[in-house]
Design an enzyme around this catalytic site. Structure first.
Site: not given
Ligand code: DGL
Length: 271
Positions: A10-11, A42-43, A73, A153, A187-189
Site C-alpha cells: 500500500d502507499s 498516492y491518491g 490500496c 495516517e 480506500c484501505t485507510h
C-alpha cells in the site's frame, strides 16, 4: 503447498487492514508488507506517477520471493485497470476492486451502493465500472474523501474525534441523500474510520472494507491453487516502510494490535 510469503503493499499503513484479516484467516502464512510511507498519499497523484511508484513497490516484494502479490490500496488497484503495472509479473496478484465490488453487489438490498475513495480512485470510476459490469441496474454514488487519508495516517481515528466527525458529515451527505444501503470503503485507510462512518450513516447501512475483502479473495485463490503453507507454527510478518520506523510502528499498532510475530524495518526502494 507453498511456504513462500504473501506480499502485500500500500502507499502507507492502510493496507494493514488486509494483513490483519489475513493473519486472522491464515495464521500460518508468512507475510511481507510494504507501506510506502515516504511518498503517501498516492491518491492525489497522476496515474503515471502512481504506476511508477507501484512498479517499484512490486519489484521490492518480488525480491522477497513472494508467491502472491496483493495490492491493498484502492488507488493502485484503480490505476492498474488502465496502466500496465503488472506487465512482467509472473506470480498471481489481485487488487481490491473486483473482490470488493462483488461483495457489495451481494450485500445491497435496494441496489444503491456508495463508493468512498481517494481522488484518483473516484476519478478512475473503477469501482463503479466493476459494479455495473456485475449488475447494470445498480445505482452507484461515488465520493472522493482525500482528507480521510492524512487523518488516519496521523491517528485522528477516535470515534469522538470532532474534526473527523465534521469532515465525515460533509463527505457522507450525498450518500445519505441518495439513500445508499451499502457503502464501499474503497480506500484501505478508511476502515480505521469505521465507527465514525457508521455513526454518520446509521446502523442500517452495510460498510464493506476493501482491505478485508481482498484478504478473503486471497484465501480462496490460494486454496484453489493448492498454494497454502503447510507450516504448523505461526507465520512471521515482516513489515517494511520507507519513512520513520517509529511513526510506522505507532500507527501499525493501532491497525494490528500487539503482534509479537511482526518485525518492522525501513527499506529504500530502487527507482
Ligand atoms: N490506502 C490508499 C488507498 O487504498 C490511500 C492512500 C493514498 O492516497 O495513498 O487508496
Amino acid at each position: 503447498m507453498n511456504n513462500d510469503p504473501i506480499g502485500v503493499f500500500d502507499s502507507g499503513v492502510g493496507g494493514l487492514t488486509t494483513v490483519k484479516e489475513l493473519v486472522k484467516l491464515l495464521p500460518h502464512e508468512n507475510i511481507v508488507y510494504l507501506g510506502d510511507t515516504a511518498r503517501v498519499p498516492y491518491g492525489t497523484k497522476s496515474s503515471t506517477t502512481i504506476a511508477t511508484y507501484a512498479k517499484q513497490d512490486i519489484n521490492f516484494l518480488l525480491g522477497h520471493d513472494v508467491k502472491m502479490l496483493l495490492v491493498a490500496c484502492g488507488t493502485i488497484s484503480s490505476a492498474m485497470m488502465h496502466e500496465p503495472i503488472f506487465e512482467n509479473v509472473t506470480v498471481s496478484y489481485s487488487g481490491v476492486v473486483l473482490p470488493t465490488a462483488e461483495a457489495a453487489c451481494k450485500a445491497t438490498r435496494n441496489k444503491r451502493i456508495g463508493v468512498l475513495g481517494t481522488s484518483a480512485t473516484v476519478k478512475s470510476q473503477s469501482f463503479a465500472n466493476a459494479i455495473k459490469a456485475i449488475d447494470p441496474g445498480i445505482e452507484v454514488t461515488s465520493k472522493a474523501c482525500p482528507m480521510f487519508v492524512p487523518l488516519v495516517e496521523n491517528g485522528y481515528t477516535d470515534r469522538d474525534c470532532k474534526v473527523t466527525k465534521l469532515i465525515a458529515e460533509e463527505y457522507l451527505e450525498i450518500m445519505k441523500k441518495n439513500e445508499v444501503d451499502t457503502l464501499i470503503l474503497g480506500c484501505t485507510h478508511f476502515p480505521h474510520l469505521h465507527d465514525i462512518i457508521q455513526d454518520t450513516m446509521g446502523s442500517d447501512v452495510k460498510l464493506i472494507s476493501s482491505g478485508a475483502e481482498l484478504a478473503r479473495f486471497a484465501v480462496d485463490a490460494l486454496t484453489r491453487d493448492n498454494a497454502l503453507s503447510d507450516r504448523q507454527t505461526e507465520g512471521q510478518r515482516k513489515l517494511y516502510c520507507t519513512d520513520s520506523v517509529e511513526l510506522f510502528t505507532e500507527t501499525a499498532a493501532t491497525f494490528l494490535g500487539k503482534d509479537n510475530n511482526a518485525q518492522i524495518a525501513k527499506c529504500i526502494l530502487k527507482t
